[in-house]
Scaffold this motif. Sequence first.
Motif, PDB file in Angstrom:
ATOM      1  N   THR A 128      27.270  80.432  34.205  1.00 41.04           N
ATOM      2  CA  THR A 128      28.113  79.801  35.396  1.00 41.04           C
ATOM      3  C   THR A 128      27.592  78.350  35.664  1.00 41.04           C
ATOM      4  OG1 THR A 128      27.720  82.762  36.288  1.00 41.04           O
ATOM      5  CG2 THR A 128      28.184  80.780  37.318  1.00 41.04           C
ATOM      6  N   LEU A 129      27.182  77.617  35.550  1.00 40.03           N
ATOM      7  CA  LEU A 129      26.903  76.074  36.136  1.00 40.03           C
ATOM      8  C   LEU A 129      27.353  75.534  34.379  1.00 40.03           C
ATOM      9  CD1 LEU A 129      25.504  73.695  37.017  1.00 40.03           C
ATOM     10  CD2 LEU A 129      23.985  73.823  35.425  1.00 40.03           C
ATOM     11  N   ALA A 130      27.562  76.283  33.682  1.00 41.45           N
ATOM     12  CA  ALA A 130      28.928  75.418  32.623  1.00 41.45           C
ATOM     13  C   ALA A 130      30.098  75.634  32.970  1.00 41.45           C
ATOM     14  CB  ALA A 130      28.352  75.304  31.453  1.00 41.45           C
ATOM     15  N   ALA A 131      30.727  76.387  33.336  1.00 42.17           N
ATOM     16  CA  ALA A 131      31.948  77.050  33.516  1.00 42.17           C
ATOM     17  C   ALA A 131      32.612  76.266  34.542  1.00 42.17           C
ATOM     18  CB  ALA A 131      31.481  78.787  33.827  1.00 42.17           C
ATOM     19  N   THR A 132      32.438  75.709  35.880  1.00 42.26           N
ATOM     20  CA  THR A 132      33.269  75.303  36.752  1.00 42.26           C
ATOM     21  C   THR A 132      33.976  74.191  35.281  1.00 42.26           C
ATOM     22  OG1 THR A 132      32.116  76.587  38.348  1.00 42.26           O
ATOM     23  CG2 THR A 132      33.091  74.130  38.593  1.00 42.26           C
ATOM     24  N   PRO A 133      32.897  73.440  35.394  1.00 42.80           N
ATOM     25  CA  PRO A 133      33.162  72.217  35.037  1.00 42.80           C
ATOM     26  C   PRO A 133      33.905  71.796  33.486  1.00 42.80           C
ATOM     27  CG  PRO A 133      30.421  71.600  34.395  1.00 42.80           C
ATOM     28  CD  PRO A 133      31.287  73.439  35.281  1.00 42.80           C
ATOM     29  N   TYR A 134      33.472  73.105  32.979  1.00 45.18           N
ATOM     30  CA  TYR A 134      34.059  73.116  31.792  1.00 45.18           C
ATOM     31  C   TYR A 134      36.282  73.931  32.018  1.00 45.18           C
ATOM     32  CZ  TYR A 134      36.242  75.499  28.129  1.00 45.18           C
ATOM     33  OH  TYR A 134      37.168  76.360  26.548  1.00 45.18           O
ATOM     34  N   LEU A 135      35.801  74.569  33.302  1.00 45.67           N
ATOM     35  CA  LEU A 135      37.592  74.730  33.954  1.00 45.67           C
ATOM     36  C   LEU A 135      38.153  73.860  34.033  1.00 45.67           C
ATOM     37  CD1 LEU A 135      39.098  76.971  34.645  1.00 45.67           C
ATOM     38  CD2 LEU A 135      38.122  77.391  36.649  1.00 45.67           C
ATOM     39  N   ILE A 136      37.407  73.073  34.093  1.00 38.00           N
ATOM     40  CA  ILE A 136      38.388  71.806  35.585  1.00 38.00           C
ATOM     41  C   ILE A 136      38.563  71.054  34.055  1.00 38.00           C
ATOM     42  CG2 ILE A 136      37.274  69.541  36.283  1.00 38.00           C
ATOM     43  CD1 ILE A 136      35.653  70.456  38.370  1.00 38.00           C
ATOM     44  N   GLY A 137      38.245  70.786  33.536  1.00 34.70           N
ATOM     45  CA  GLY A 137      38.514  69.488  32.380  1.00 34.70           C
ATOM     46  C   GLY A 137      39.370  70.378  31.108  1.00 34.70           C
ATOM     47  N   PHE A 138      39.077  71.494  31.282  1.00 30.62           N
ATOM     48  CA  PHE A 138      40.121  72.633  30.813  1.00 30.62           C
ATOM     49  C   PHE A 138      41.939  72.307  31.236  1.00 30.62           C
ATOM     50  CE2 PHE A 138      42.667  76.453  29.472  1.00 30.62           C
ATOM     51  CZ  PHE A 138      43.310  76.172  27.736  1.00 30.62           C
ATOM     52  N   LEU A 139      41.417  72.862  32.270  1.00 30.71           N
ATOM     53  CA  LEU A 139      43.007  72.901  33.275  1.00 30.71           C
ATOM     54  C   LEU A 139      43.514  71.227  33.216  1.00 30.71           C
ATOM     55  CD1 LEU A 139      42.169  74.894  36.587  1.00 30.71           C
ATOM     56  CD2 LEU A 139      44.013  75.400  34.551  1.00 30.71           C
ATOM     57  N   ALA A 140      42.932  70.321  33.358  1.00 26.41           N
ATOM     58  CA  ALA A 140      43.144  68.399  33.069  1.00 26.41           C
ATOM     59  C   ALA A 140      44.210  68.375  31.878  1.00 26.41           C
ATOM     60  CB  ALA A 140      41.738  68.045  33.028  1.00 26.41           C
ATOM     61  N   LEU A 141      44.125  68.913  31.297  1.00 24.08           N
ATOM     62  CA  LEU A 141      44.835  68.961  29.616  1.00 24.08           C
ATOM     63  C   LEU A 141      45.532  70.202  29.279  1.00 24.08           C
ATOM     64  CD1 LEU A 141      42.677  66.410  27.897  1.00 24.08           C
ATOM     65  CD2 LEU A 141      44.103  65.977  28.617  1.00 24.08           C
TER      66      LEU A 141
ATOM     67  N   GLY B 170      22.742  66.768  35.758  1.00 30.20           N
ATOM     68  CA  GLY B 170      24.258  65.798  35.029  1.00 30.20           C
ATOM     69  C   GLY B 170      24.739  65.393  34.023  1.00 30.20           C
ATOM     70  N   ILE B 171      24.271  65.540  32.809  1.00 33.17           N
ATOM     71  CA  ILE B 171      24.701  65.673  31.379  1.00 33.17           C
ATOM     72  C   ILE B 171      25.283  67.190  31.228  1.00 33.17           C
ATOM     73  CG2 ILE B 171      23.680  65.426  28.982  1.00 33.17           C
ATOM     74  CD1 ILE B 171      21.472  63.338  30.352  1.00 33.17           C
ATOM     75  N   ILE B 172      24.623  68.120  31.917  1.00 34.33           N
ATOM     76  CA  ILE B 172      25.133  69.785  31.107  1.00 34.33           C
ATOM     77  C   ILE B 172      26.412  69.437  31.821  1.00 34.33           C
ATOM     78  CG2 ILE B 172      25.157  71.977  32.518  1.00 34.33           C
ATOM     79  CD1 ILE B 172      22.144  71.583  31.884  1.00 34.33           C
ATOM     80  N   LEU B 173      26.921  68.655  33.088  1.00 36.43           N
ATOM     81  CA  LEU B 173      28.587  68.933  33.555  1.00 36.43           C
ATOM     82  C   LEU B 173      28.936  67.956  32.750  1.00 36.43           C
ATOM     83  CD1 LEU B 173      27.258  68.153  37.561  1.00 36.43           C
ATOM     84  CD2 LEU B 173      28.145  70.946  36.616  1.00 36.43           C
ATOM     85  N   VAL B 174      28.870  66.822  32.248  1.00 33.54           N
ATOM     86  CA  VAL B 174      29.883  65.963  31.557  1.00 33.54           C
ATOM     87  C   VAL B 174      29.887  66.702  30.086  1.00 33.54           C
ATOM     88  CG1 VAL B 174      29.741  63.560  30.640  1.00 33.54           C
ATOM     89  CG2 VAL B 174      28.987  64.421  32.736  1.00 33.54           C
ATOM     90  N   ILE B 175      29.252  67.119  29.425  1.00 38.65           N
ATOM     91  CA  ILE B 175      29.121  67.328  28.186  1.00 38.65           C
ATOM     92  C   ILE B 175      29.620  68.815  28.672  1.00 38.65           C
ATOM     93  CG2 ILE B 175      28.227  69.164  26.568  1.00 38.65           C
ATOM     94  CD1 ILE B 175      25.829  67.858  26.713  1.00 38.65           C
ATOM     95  N   PHE B 176      29.997  69.462  29.575  1.00 37.93           N
ATOM     96  CA  PHE B 176      30.950  71.008  29.414  1.00 37.93           C
ATOM     97  C   PHE B 176      32.489  70.460  29.980  1.00 37.93           C
ATOM     98  CE2 PHE B 176      27.507  73.186  29.086  1.00 37.93           C
ATOM     99  CZ  PHE B 176      27.646  75.045  28.002  1.00 37.93           C
ATOM    100  N   ALA B 177      32.114  69.298  30.889  1.00 37.36           N
ATOM    101  CA  ALA B 177      33.755  68.758  31.351  1.00 37.36           C
ATOM    102  C   ALA B 177      34.212  68.447  30.259  1.00 37.36           C
ATOM    103  CB  ALA B 177      33.371  68.007  32.213  1.00 37.36           C
ATOM    104  N   MET B 178      33.197  67.813  29.009  1.00 35.96           N
ATOM    105  CA  MET B 178      33.840  66.786  28.335  1.00 35.96           C
ATOM    106  C   MET B 178      34.795  67.856  26.918  1.00 35.96           C
ATOM    107  SD  MET B 178      31.558  64.224  27.288  1.00 35.96           S
ATOM    108  CE  MET B 178      31.682  63.692  25.811  1.00 35.96           C
ATOM    109  N   ILE B 179      33.838  69.453  26.593  1.00 32.91           N
ATOM    110  CA  ILE B 179      34.415  70.370  26.380  1.00 32.91           C
ATOM    111  C   ILE B 179      36.050  70.657  26.825  1.00 32.91           C
ATOM    112  CG2 ILE B 179      33.342  72.655  25.168  1.00 32.91           C
ATOM    113  CD1 ILE B 179      31.082  71.501  25.181  1.00 32.91           C
ATOM    114  N   GLY B 180      35.542  71.784  27.443  1.00 32.74           N
ATOM    115  CA  GLY B 180      36.799  71.827  28.404  1.00 32.74           C
ATOM    116  C   GLY B 180      38.376  70.852  28.064  1.00 32.74           C
ATOM    117  N   ALA B 181      38.065  69.355  28.153  1.00 31.25           N
ATOM    118  CA  ALA B 181      39.226  68.701  27.887  1.00 31.25           C
ATOM    119  C   ALA B 181      39.522  68.534  26.400  1.00 31.25           C
ATOM    120  CB  ALA B 181      39.006  67.272  28.555  1.00 31.25           C
TER     121      ALA B 181
END
Length: 347
Positions: free
Chosen positions: A9-22, A60-71
Motif C-alpha cells: 500500500t505504501l509503495a502503490a501511491t508513488p508508483y501510481l504517480i510515476g506511472f501516470l506521469a509518463l 524516502g528511498i522507498i518512495l523514490v524507488i517506486f516512483a522511478m519504477i512507476g515512471a
Amino acid sequence: MDHFGSFATLAATPYLIGFLALCFWWRWWLLVPAGLVAAVLAKVEFASVNASDGAGAAFGIILVIFAMIGAASGFVASGVVLIGRTTRLHALRAVYVLPVVFILGFGSFFAVTWTQQKTREARYAPPSAACLDNLHPARIADVDIALPVAPGLLLYGDGVYGDHYLLWNNPDARAFCGKADGGNATLKSVVFMLDGIPARREMETKRPFCSRPHPEYPWAEMACHLIPTDVIPDKPVKMTVSVKAPGFDPSVREREAMLKTQAIVASDGLRTYRSQNDSYLQRPDGYFAQCHDHRSKSQPWLSCTATEELSDKLAISYDFRSTAELFITQSAAVAANARAIFNSLKP
C-alpha cells in the motif's frame, strides 16, 4: 502477510504517480524528452534522498524507488502503445497495454526481490550432512590428508586462479566437499586460524564439528572456543603449512635480518636481537622466532612467529604467544604441537 500488505500500500501511491506521469505521452517527439527529463529528475532525487540521514531516510528511498519504477513502467507503456499505433496491432491498444504494464511493472520489484532472496538462501544454505560430517581427501605436495569441515580452516588450492576455501563459509564448504570428494583437491597451503575475534569465532563455530569433542584433533578445542587474552597456550594461535620451492630455506630472510644486530645474552642462554619495534629471540640450540611486544595490559605477552622446514617439500609457519621468561620451553612445546596439528590431518 500484514507487513507485506502495508508495504504494498505504501509503495502503490508513488508508483501510481510515476506511472501516470509518463503513460499518456503518445507521441515520440514528446515521449523521448519526457523520459529523459524524468530520468534526470529521478537520479537527482535519489542521490539527494540517499545522502540524507535520519529515521525518514529509508521511507524516502522507498518512495523514490517506486516512483522511478512507476515512471519507467509508464514510459514502457507509452512506447508499446506507440508501436501498436504504428503497426496497427489491435492487441497493443492502450486499453490493453496500460493495465498489463501497470500490473507487471508494480510486481517486478517484488518478483526481483523474491528471486534475489531465494538465490541468496540457496547460496548460503548449509552443506549436506555428508559434507559436514565426513572427512574429505586432499593432497598437499606429496602428503595425503583428510580434512573435516571445521571452523578456523582456510585452504588454498594450487589452481591457476588460486581457489581458496573458508570451511566455515557455506558456499566454500560445499565447493570444497564437491572438489575433494571428486578426487581433485590438490592444495598449496593449509591455514589453521585458531585465534580469532569474537564476532568471527561465533560465526565459525556454528558447525556440527563444534557440537562434540574431537580428541583426535589437538587443535579442535582452540578452533571452537575463543582463547582468552590473558592465556598463553602451548599451541600455535595460527599456523600455515605450504608447499615450498625446491631448495628454498623459508627462514633465510628472517635469519639474515636477525644477525644484522647485536645479541643480548641472558643467563639461561636466550639471545635477544632487537630490530626497531620487533625483536628476535633465539634459543641456545639455534631455534629463533620474530616477536612483537604489544606493551598492553590486555595482551601481556609477546606475539611470536617462527618458520621452519616441515619436509623437503613443505614449510610450516606458526604464530604463538610467549614471554621472554617462557620462550625457551614454550617455543619447544609450540613447535612440537604445530607438527602434531598437521599430522592429525593425515589419514
